[in-house]
Design an enzyme around this catalytic site. Sequence first.
Site, PDB file in Angstrom:
ATOM      1  N   LYS A  58       0.750  -1.320   0.046  1.00 52.04           N
ATOM      2  CA  LYS A  58      -0.102   0.019   0.032  1.00 52.04           C
ATOM      3  C   LYS A  58       0.908   1.100   0.029  1.00 52.04           C
ATOM      4  CE  LYS A  58      -1.597  -1.275   3.622  1.00 52.04           C
ATOM      5  NZ  LYS A  58      -2.453  -1.468   5.174  1.00 52.04           N
TER       6      LYS A  58
ATOM      7  N   GLY B 112      -6.847   4.539  10.225  1.00 56.13           N
ATOM      8  CA  GLY B 112      -7.643   3.245  10.101  1.00 56.13           C
ATOM      9  C   GLY B 112      -7.728   2.858   8.597  1.00 56.13           C
ATOM     10  N   THR B 113      -7.300   3.565   7.563  1.00 58.95           N
ATOM     11  CA  THR B 113      -7.522   3.299   6.364  1.00 58.95           C
ATOM     12  C   THR B 113      -6.894   1.738   5.863  1.00 58.95           C
ATOM     13  OG1 THR B 113      -5.255   4.141   5.678  1.00 58.95           O
ATOM     14  CG2 THR B 113      -7.658   5.316   5.020  1.00 58.95           C
ATOM     15  N   GLY B 114      -5.706   1.494   6.607  1.00 55.10           N
ATOM     16  CA  GLY B 114      -5.199   0.165   6.361  1.00 55.10           C
ATOM     17  C   GLY B 114      -6.159  -1.165   7.029  1.00 55.10           C
ATOM     18  N   CYS B 115      -6.615  -0.667   8.000  1.00 56.99           N
ATOM     19  CA  CYS B 115      -7.400  -1.885   8.477  1.00 56.99           C
ATOM     20  C   CYS B 115      -8.317  -2.195   7.833  1.00 56.99           C
ATOM     21  CB  CYS B 115      -7.745  -1.698  10.220  1.00 56.99           C
ATOM     22  SG  CYS B 115      -6.410  -1.135  10.897  1.00 56.99           S
TER      23      CYS B 115
ATOM     24  N   THR C  53      -7.665   9.925   8.080  1.00 50.75           N
ATOM     25  CA  THR C  53      -7.247   8.787   7.510  1.00 50.75           C
ATOM     26  C   THR C  53      -6.636   7.516   8.435  1.00 50.75           C
ATOM     27  OG1 THR C  53      -4.748   9.436   7.335  1.00 50.75           O
ATOM     28  CG2 THR C  53      -6.248   9.824   5.186  1.00 50.75           C
TER      29      THR C  53
HETATM   30  N1  LIG Z   1      -5.261  10.125   1.232  1.00 52.09           N
HETATM   31  C1  LIG Z   1      -5.764   9.140   0.749  1.00 52.09           C
HETATM   32  N2  LIG Z   1      -6.742   9.301  -0.350  1.00 52.09           N
HETATM   33  C2  LIG Z   1      -6.965   8.134  -0.768  1.00 52.09           C
HETATM   34  N3  LIG Z   1      -6.583   6.928  -0.586  1.00 52.09           N
HETATM   35  C3  LIG Z   1      -5.767   6.772   0.318  1.00 52.09           C
HETATM   36  C4  LIG Z   1      -5.110   7.904   1.143  1.00 52.09           C
HETATM   37  N4  LIG Z   1      -4.554   7.322   1.940  1.00 52.09           N
HETATM   38  C5  LIG Z   1      -4.331   6.091   2.050  1.00 52.09           C
HETATM   39  N5  LIG Z   1      -5.374   5.656   1.065  1.00 52.09           N
HETATM   40  C6  LIG Z   1      -5.410   4.320   0.471  1.00 52.09           C
HETATM   41  O1  LIG Z   1      -5.856   3.586   1.816  1.00 52.09           O
HETATM   42  C7  LIG Z   1      -5.531   2.176   1.644  1.00 52.09           C
HETATM   43  C8  LIG Z   1      -4.467   2.103   2.947  1.00 52.09           C
HETATM   44  O2  LIG Z   1      -3.425   2.479   2.987  1.00 52.09           O
HETATM   45  P1  LIG Z   1      -2.190   3.038   3.867  1.00 52.09           P
HETATM   46  O3  LIG Z   1      -0.909   3.232   3.184  1.00 52.09           O
HETATM   47  O4  LIG Z   1      -2.857   4.424   4.436  1.00 52.09           O
HETATM   48  O5  LIG Z   1      -2.458   1.894   5.091  1.00 52.09           O
HETATM   49  P2  LIG Z   1      -1.955   2.059   6.612  1.00 52.09           P
HETATM   50  O6  LIG Z   1      -0.675   2.955   6.752  1.00 52.09           O
HETATM   51  O7  LIG Z   1      -1.707   0.508   6.744  1.00 52.09           O
HETATM   52  O8  LIG Z   1      -3.116   2.642   7.203  1.00 52.09           O
HETATM   53  P3  LIG Z   1      -3.372   2.731   8.796  1.00 52.09           P
HETATM   54  O9  LIG Z   1      -2.288   2.293   9.461  1.00 52.09           O
HETATM   55  O10 LIG Z   1      -3.611   4.363   9.198  1.00 52.09           O
HETATM   56  O11 LIG Z   1      -4.567   2.030   9.218  1.00 52.09           O
HETATM   57  C9  LIG Z   1      -4.770   2.258   0.601  1.00 52.09           C
HETATM   58  O12 LIG Z   1      -5.655   1.577  -0.489  1.00 52.09           O
HETATM   59  C10 LIG Z   1      -4.116   3.636   0.083  1.00 52.09           C
HETATM   60  O13 LIG Z   1      -3.782   3.710  -1.253  1.00 52.09           O
HETATM   61  C1  LIG Z   2      -5.534  -1.744  17.327  1.00 56.23           C
HETATM   62  C2  LIG Z   2      -4.845  -1.009  16.338  1.00 56.23           C
HETATM   63  N1  LIG Z   2      -4.744  -1.997  14.944  1.00 56.23           N
HETATM   64  C3  LIG Z   2      -4.190  -1.251  13.951  1.00 56.23           C
HETATM   65  C4  LIG Z   2      -3.592  -0.299  13.683  1.00 56.23           C
HETATM   66  C5  LIG Z   2      -2.977   0.351  12.524  1.00 56.23           C
HETATM   67  O1  LIG Z   2      -3.725   1.280  12.207  1.00 56.23           O
HETATM   68  C6  LIG Z   2      -3.888   0.767  15.105  1.00 56.23           C
HETATM   69  N2  LIG Z   2      -3.628   2.044  14.999  1.00 56.23           N
HETATM   70  N3  LIG Z   2      -4.462   0.352  16.137  1.00 56.23           N
HETATM   71 MG   LIG Z   3      -1.678  -0.199   8.624  1.00 63.74          MG
END
Ligand SMILES: Nc1ncnc2c1ncn2[C@@H]1O[C@H](COP(=O)(O)OP(=O)(O)OP(=O)(O)O)[C@@H](O)[C@H]1O
Ligand SMILES: Cc1ncc(CO)c(N)n1
Ligand SMILES: [Mg+2]
Length: 566
Positions: free
Chosen positions: A247, A282-285, A280
Amino acid sequence: MASATFLSTLSLANKNYLLLTPTHAYAKGYTNNFRVSNLPSIVVRKEGSVRSQGFVAMQEKGGSTLSDDSRTKTPHVLTVAGSDSGAGAGIQADLKACAARRVYCSTVITALTAQNTVGVQGVSNVPEDFVAQQLKSVLSDMQVDVVKTGMLPSVGIVKTLCKTLREFPVHALVVDPVMVSTSGDVLAGPSILSTFLEELLPMADIITPNLKEASALLNGMQLETVDDMRSAARLLHNMGPKNVLVKGGDLPDSSDAVDILYNGHNFYELRSPRIRTRNTHGTGCSLASSIAAEVAKGYPMLSAVKVAKRFVETALDYSKEIDIGNGPQGPFDHLLRLKSHSQACHRQQTFDPSDLFLYAVTDSRMNKRWGRSIIDAVKAAIDGGATIIQEKDAETKDFMESAKACLRICHLHGVPLLINDRVDVAIACDADGVHVGQSDMPARVARTLLGPEKIIGVSCKTPEQAEQAWVDGADYIGCGGVYPTNTKENNITVGLNGLKTVCMASKLPVVAIGGIGVSNARAVMEICASNLKGVAVVSALFDRECVQTETRKLHEVLLGSNIGST
Ligand SMILES: Nc1ncnc2c1ncn2[C@@H]1O[C@H](COP(=O)(O)OP(=O)(O)OP(=O)(O)O)[C@@H](O)[C@H]1O
Ligand SMILES: Cc1ncc(CO)c(N)n1
Ligand SMILES: [Mg+2]
């Protein structure tokens, strides 16, 4: 005989089986009803079951024949993750993402975090054996399709999970290798890396590291460009997962949000516009849970990832103005509901049947004929004493624009605004509800789409239709045409008797409609049904020179008739 298209039957150990193609079985939702798992590799879990190359074997239940409709399978994701007290990430994000994607989500909690938009203030791991107990509780009872993992804070917990998954195999495993929160706090230390690499990644159908996590899994490899992400995806794929999604949410200097998906054969560069927002967290989860949700519905991985990414993009865009917490990274709104709720704060609390007293239905043709805008028409009706407004008949774009403008006026005066027929317009402009006819969308479907707080009215001519409106969760019925009318072509007139019959049968409040005006409103109200709450009028108000004067006159007549006071 079963109505499924099956390939053949066979008997094993005195039990009958049907052979189906994996796709068919999965589409039919049989995989879990009959405890078949690990599609498409087809491993049947229960005792007395068979392994069959290329086919799914299903045990007939209780010796009876199978029916296609015996049980509908609800797609089910189990998330194994940490709790985020701020509810933007972790378990809470997973639940919301799955709910938004319409998939059931069960939860095994691995850790509690004291967390907010500023950062992580504390972490308390759940004891390993209690993680094991939660896993067993869910997996031994519920038919889980996909397991999605998030924060796995200790080697013991990773090992417990892998062991349990071998015991209770599921259709797919989505691994979000959570290590560090965006605030920089460690959620799983480097000590778990080797167990991750050796045990968990090889079991995964997809892993979804962000740039930092991909780097950590690859011994600190620098990742700064899309080409770097491709190299990382290839290297991570060598470690055993079927798919790798690197990502790029944190990719520097990128105006797009770019993710790289690699399945061992092809690279897919998935781009979406980068949404300019602080929300943003929690986007990853959420992305990983949404992928799991789509896979649980039976979609292939590429399609699941595309839909999940589009979902995150849409939710981020919707949530741009949401203001929660004082830290640098706020949560977003998975269900796309928070904003419209704040817009609707002037709405009356619940439907009040007395709002039906003087029900003004606007008509764009009449307004055009008299050279007035719909907004002026609505203003004048409210000034004259209208207690509820229904807007109808316009092209969609005009409809949206005028409905939004009318909504502002209506709310200023505490008058609800309903939209005729068009549930989509009502949702889009956050109107107070809809009025549907017998040939429009059924009220039950409208209720599902609009939610419990909106007002739904249904046109009914018969006691049966009135009963159905009640069963379908409507708030009121409109009954007519009471008198002949030119407003609606080919409309059957029910007369005062028809109105009375429907009122007697209706469990819902009634508003009378059709050819009603100043001259006959009193006669209508004098049928003296306690649930007849008012009259709905179109031409008597809007096909006149002065809407306000006509509305006021009608208001006086209605007051004189003591409507609904019995
Ligand atoms: N500002 C944004 N606009 C559009 N898509 C985004 C944006 N930020 C993240 N994404 C998308 O969201 C998804 C999660 O990516 P990201 O790299 O943010 O994950 P992450 O770092 O694990 O997130 P987190 O740890 O905050 O939950 C990916 O598909 C990424 O492309
Ligand atoms: C509990 C928990 N899981 C995953 C993430 C990653 O976003 C976070 N910040 N907190
Ligand atoms: Mg993440």
